[in-house]
Every structure is written in structure tokens, then in C-alpha cells.
Design a protein around this motif. Structure first.
Motif, PDB file in Angstrom:
ATOM      1  N   ASN A 139     -54.594  22.081 -31.428  1.00 28.05           N
ATOM      2  CA  ASN A 139     -53.160  21.812 -31.540  1.00 28.05           C
ATOM      3  C   ASN A 139     -52.709  21.733 -32.997  1.00 28.05           C
ATOM      4  N   PHE A 140     -51.537  22.282 -33.278  1.00 19.29           N
ATOM      5  CA  PHE A 140     -50.912  22.089 -34.586  1.00 19.29           C
ATOM      6  C   PHE A 140     -49.422  22.383 -34.478  1.00 19.29           C
ATOM      7  N   ARG A 141     -48.660  21.785 -35.384  1.00 24.43           N
ATOM      8  CA  ARG A 141     -47.241  22.108 -35.541  1.00 24.43           C
ATOM      9  C   ARG A 141     -46.938  22.174 -37.024  1.00 24.43           C
ATOM     10  N   ARG A 142     -46.171  23.174 -37.402  1.00 30.67           N
ATOM     11  CA  ARG A 142     -45.884  23.372 -38.816  1.00 30.67           C
ATOM     12  C   ARG A 142     -44.421  23.723 -39.027  1.00 30.67           C
ATOM     13  N   TYR A 143     -43.855  23.125 -40.057  1.00 31.47           N
ATOM     14  CA  TYR A 143     -42.512  23.503 -40.501  1.00 31.47           C
ATOM     15  C   TYR A 143     -42.677  24.709 -41.417  1.00 31.47           C
ATOM     16  N   MET A 144     -42.029  25.808 -41.063  1.00 34.95           N
ATOM     17  CA  MET A 144     -42.214  27.061 -41.790  1.00 34.95           C
ATOM     18  C   MET A 144     -41.111  27.258 -42.827  1.00 34.95           C
ATOM     19  N   GLY A 145     -41.519  27.415 -44.077  1.00 36.11           N
ATOM     20  CA  GLY A 145     -40.574  27.736 -45.138  1.00 36.11           C
ATOM     21  C   GLY A 145     -40.636  29.200 -45.523  1.00 36.11           C
ATOM     22  N   ILE A 146     -41.379  29.991 -44.746  1.00 36.47           N
ATOM     23  CA  ILE A 146     -41.546  31.416 -44.995  1.00 36.47           C
ATOM     24  C   ILE A 146     -41.322  32.183 -43.698  1.00 36.47           C
ATOM     25  N   TYR A 147     -41.194  33.490 -43.813  1.00 36.47           N
ATOM     26  CA  TYR A 147     -41.080  34.345 -42.635  1.00 36.47           C
ATOM     27  C   TYR A 147     -42.459  34.601 -42.044  1.00 36.47           C
ATOM     28  N   ALA A 148     -42.507  34.739 -40.719  1.00 32.44           N
ATOM     29  CA  ALA A 148     -43.763  35.058 -40.057  1.00 32.44           C
ATOM     30  C   ALA A 148     -43.501  35.940 -38.841  1.00 32.44           C
ATOM     31  N   VAL A 149     -44.396  36.902 -38.640  1.00 38.74           N
ATOM     32  CA  VAL A 149     -44.413  37.710 -37.429  1.00 38.74           C
ATOM     33  C   VAL A 149     -45.817  37.600 -36.866  1.00 38.74           C
ATOM     34  N   PHE A 150     -45.933  37.050 -35.656  1.00 36.42           N
ATOM     35  CA  PHE A 150     -47.240  36.835 -35.040  1.00 36.42           C
ATOM     36  C   PHE A 150     -47.426  37.787 -33.864  1.00 36.42           C
ATOM     37  N   LEU A 151     -48.503  38.572 -33.927  1.00 39.03           N
ATOM     38  CA  LEU A 151     -48.898  39.418 -32.811  1.00 39.03           C
ATOM     39  C   LEU A 151     -50.034  38.717 -32.091  1.00 39.03           C
ATOM     40  N   LYS A 152     -49.755  38.255 -30.870  1.00 36.00           N
ATOM     41  CA  LYS A 152     -50.732  37.509 -30.082  1.00 36.00           C
ATOM     42  C   LYS A 152     -51.362  38.436 -29.048  1.00 36.00           C
ATOM     43  N   ASP A 153     -52.679  38.594 -29.142  1.00 33.67           N
ATOM     44  CA  ASP A 153     -53.385  39.487 -28.225  1.00 33.67           C
ATOM     45  C   ASP A 153     -53.993  38.767 -27.035  1.00 33.67           C
ATOM     46  N   ASN A 154     -54.159  37.472 -27.159  1.00 34.87           N
ATOM     47  CA  ASN A 154     -54.717  36.734 -26.013  1.00 34.87           C
ATOM     48  C   ASN A 154     -54.127  35.340 -25.974  1.00 34.87           C
ATOM     49  N   PHE A 207     -35.279  37.093 -35.209  1.00 34.13           N
ATOM     50  CA  PHE A 207     -35.903  35.976 -35.923  1.00 34.13           C
ATOM     51  C   PHE A 207     -35.334  34.643 -35.456  1.00 34.13           C
ATOM     52  N   ASN A 208     -34.197  34.689 -34.761  1.00 36.30           N
ATOM     53  CA  ASN A 208     -33.593  33.460 -34.247  1.00 36.30           C
ATOM     54  C   ASN A 208     -33.594  33.401 -32.723  1.00 36.30           C
ATOM     55  N   TYR A 209     -34.415  34.235 -32.090  1.00 41.54           N
ATOM     56  CA  TYR A 209     -34.596  34.123 -30.639  1.00 41.54           C
ATOM     57  C   TYR A 209     -35.508  32.941 -30.332  1.00 41.54           C
ATOM     58  N   GLU A 210     -35.357  32.397 -29.127  1.00 42.23           N
ATOM     59  CA  GLU A 210     -36.316  31.398 -28.662  1.00 42.23           C
ATOM     60  C   GLU A 210     -37.625  32.098 -28.315  1.00 42.23           C
ATOM     61  N   VAL A 211     -38.703  31.310 -28.267  1.00 39.91           N
ATOM     62  CA  VAL A 211     -40.006  31.923 -28.038  1.00 39.91           C
ATOM     63  C   VAL A 211     -40.120  32.534 -26.641  1.00 39.91           C
ATOM     64  N   ASN A 212     -39.369  32.018 -25.664  1.00 37.00           N
ATOM     65  CA  ASN A 212     -39.425  32.627 -24.324  1.00 37.00           C
ATOM     66  C   ASN A 212     -38.602  33.916 -24.258  1.00 37.00           C
ATOM     67  N   THR A 236     -47.933  40.078 -27.391  1.00 35.64           N
ATOM     68  CA  THR A 236     -46.600  39.510 -27.575  1.00 35.64           C
ATOM     69  C   THR A 236     -46.318  39.316 -29.054  1.00 35.64           C
ATOM     70  N   LEU A 237     -45.113  39.670 -29.480  1.00 38.40           N
ATOM     71  CA  LEU A 237     -44.672  39.432 -30.855  1.00 38.40           C
ATOM     72  C   LEU A 237     -43.709  38.257 -30.890  1.00 38.40           C
ATOM     73  N   VAL A 238     -43.977  37.322 -31.782  1.00 37.84           N
ATOM     74  CA  VAL A 238     -43.109  36.156 -31.991  1.00 37.84           C
ATOM     75  C   VAL A 238     -42.665  36.162 -33.445  1.00 37.84           C
ATOM     76  N   PHE A 239     -41.382  35.898 -33.670  1.00 31.44           N
ATOM     77  CA  PHE A 239     -40.800  35.959 -35.010  1.00 31.44           C
ATOM     78  C   PHE A 239     -40.345  34.566 -35.432  1.00 31.44           C
ATOM     79  N   VAL A 240     -40.684  34.181 -36.651  1.00 28.89           N
ATOM     80  CA  VAL A 240     -40.321  32.867 -37.176  1.00 28.89           C
ATOM     81  C   VAL A 240     -39.668  33.058 -38.538  1.00 28.89           C
ATOM     82  N   CYS A 241     -38.551  32.373 -38.761  1.00 28.39           N
ATOM     83  CA  CYS A 241     -37.893  32.458 -40.065  1.00 28.39           C
ATOM     84  C   CYS A 241     -37.903  31.085 -40.732  1.00 28.39           C
TER      85      CYS A 241
END
Length: 298
Positions: A39-54, A120-125, A72-77
Motif C-alpha cells: 500500500n502507498f499514497r502519494r501527492y503528485m507534483g509531476i505528470y504521470a502516465v501509468f500503463l498497468k499490465d496486471n 489527465f483530469n478523468y477519474e480513475v474509473n 489500462t492507462l491511468v493519467f495523473v497531473c
């Protein structure tokens, strides 16, 4: 108050991941090379694009969990909270992470357009689910960025890295358009619920009590992020969500015009306007004539 680790630089993220920092403003992390995560939670001060394969746990984004699928691709700003909840079980991650600092974009075309990538401002679902072919395209973009990062930095490095990030984001925009189309049935359901929401809002007298419905309020009632909701309505109707709300409002206004006992000011008040002139201005903007002219014609 819940504690979040802050990720304000690419180096911060790389240090957490346990990988070398080859460029101060951009990094590609290959999750397959990482140890087990918890488990972890992080406040992001940078852009991120995560490609999750599993699946290695539920993504936590904006306080809401999401049990994501393969590919699945998830976008974080910057300014968002992102994390993983795998119920305190060590799991092996797989996929890629693209991290880049806003300073990387300074002076580039992407700096001017990054806000246009509304996902970048969509919800994760509302994440982007990739086909195998689409995933291959995304990985090829990521590998090109890796190739540039691993070379010695020269006068061309920034241009080529940012260009490839922009190319990746443009592919993502195309793939989201495909996702909107393939989920057309679900989108039609959202549109129907949107229409019913507006109908009930105006018929119940809520507009008179609390004012005009905003796009954000409508999105919240439909359990969608404002950006995703706006993009969905645009794809389905060709109009912005605000234009759609205003068109429904004008339809309601026209219907009320036939009640001769109501003044134009009465109608404006019932529809949520504080001032009649604001209603008159919008009505003329949408129809080409004033409310009084419309009433006289009918």
C-alpha cells in the motif's frame, strides 16, 4: 489527517521506485524490474502516465478505489493524489510509468496544449483500456523516450523527448475516441440520465431556489468527472455540456411563454436567473430574438 508522501520531482519518484535518475525532468520506470509493492499514497507534483499490465491492487485516485483491468492507462497531473491499495499483500507490479516534470515542457508546443488533454483530469474509473494493438503502439512510444533518456543529453534531447510524449498523448486521445465509440450504449444511457436530470431539475422548481445547474453539478449527480462528462456529451451530441444545458433551458423557457399569466421576469426567475436581462441576453443569443418577440410571434 491522512499522511501522503510528496512526489515533487522525477528524482523523488525514482528514489521511491529504487531506480537511477538518468534525466532530471523525465523518467520511464519499468515496473517489471521493481521488487514487490504494498500500500502507498502519494501527492503528485509531476505528470504521470501509468500503463498497468496486471492487477497488483486497487488504484486509489481522488480518494476512490478502482479495480482496474489488464492493459489500462491511468493519467495523473500535478496536484492529484495517487496510490495503490493491495490490502497489505506484497504483489509484483507489471507495466510502465512515464513521469515528467512541468519544467520539461517549458518553451515547447506541448506546454501550451497540455491542458487540452482532458483525460489527465478523468477519474480513475474512466481510465483508458487498451487493445493489444493499441498497447503495442503505446509501448513503442515509451521505448523511444527510453532510448532518448539513455543517450547523452544534447541540444536535441528535449525536443525529441517532448515530441514523443506529445505523440503518445495524441495516440491516447485517439484511443479514448475509440473507447467512447465502443461504449456508445453506455454513453447513451448517460445522455438519457442527463436529460432526465435536467427535466426533473427544471420541473421541480430547484432552478428557482438554487439557480442554474452547472456542468460540474450535473457530472457529480451522474457520478462522472466534469472533464470526462464534458467529453462524453461532446462526442454524443456535438455540443458542449454547457450548450446542452442552455438548450434545454431555452426549451423550458419557450414552453413557459405560452402561459400568459407569467411575465418574462417570472419565467426568468423560475429558470434560475437573478436578473431578467441575463435571461433575455441568453435567449436572444440562442434563438436570435428576444423573449417578448418570441411570445408575440406565438
Amino acid at each position: 489527517m491522512e499522511h501522503f508522501d510528496r512526489i515533487d520531482t522525477v528524482r523523488h519518484y525514482n528514489d521511491y521506485a529504487g531506480v537511477d535518475t538518468l534525466h532530471p525532468l523525465v523518467s520511464i520506470v519499468k515496473f517489471n524490474d521493481l521488487p514487490l509493492v504494498r500500500n502507498f499514497r502519494r501527492y503528485m507534483g509531476i505528470y504521470a502516465v501509468f500503463l498497468k499490465d496486471n492487477k497488483c491492487g486497487d488504484i486509489i485516485y481522488g480518494g476512490q478505489p478502482y479495480d482496474y483491468e489488464d492493459g489500462t492507462l491511468v493519467f495523473v497531473c500535478p496536484g492529484q493524489v495517487y496510490g495503490i491499495d493491495n490490502h497489505s499483500i506484497n504483489t509484483k507490479p507489471s507495466g510502465y510509468g512515464l513521469l515528467f516534470h512541468p519544467d520539461l515542457l517549458a518553451g515547447t508546443h506541448l506546454a501550451k496544449t497540455i491542458k487540452d488533454y482532458s483525460f489527465f483530469n478523468y477519474e480513475v474509473n474512466e481510465a483508458l483500456h487498451l487493445s493489444k494493438k493499441e498497447r503495442k503502439t503505446i509501448v513503442e512510444c515509451l521505448e523511444k523516450i527510453v532510448s532518448e533518456i539513455e543517450q547523452n543529453i544534447d541540444q536535441h534531447s528535449k525536443t525529441l523527448i517532448v515530441s514523443n510524449i506529445e505523440l503518445l498523448l495524441n495516440y491516447c486521445r485517439r484511443f479514448y475516441d475509440r473507447q467512447f465509440i465502443t461504449r456508445s450504449h453506455a454513453n447513451k444511457d448517460v445522455l438519457t440520465r442527463f436529460e432526465n436530470l435536467l427535466h426533473d431539475y427544471f420541473k421541480s422548481g430547484t432552478a428557482k431556489d438554487v439557480g442554474l445547474p452547472s456542468v460540474s453539478w450535473c457530472a457529480e449527480q451522474l457520478h462522472l468527472s466534469p472533464n470526462y462528462f464534458g467529453d462524453l456529451i461532446k462526442k454524443e451530441t456535438g455540443a458542449t455540456a454547457l450548450d446542452y444545458i442552455q438548450s434545454k433551458l431555452i426549451d423550458e423557457a419557450k414552453a413557459k411563454m405560452f402561459d400568459a399569466s407569467k411575465t418574462i421576469n417570472d419565467i426568468a426567475t423560475e429558470l434560475g436567473f437573478k436578473y431578467q436581462q441575463h435571461f433575455t441576453r441568453l435567449f436572444k443569443q440562442k434563438t436570435g430574438i428576444t423573449p417578448n418577440e418570441y411570445r408575440n410571434l406565438n
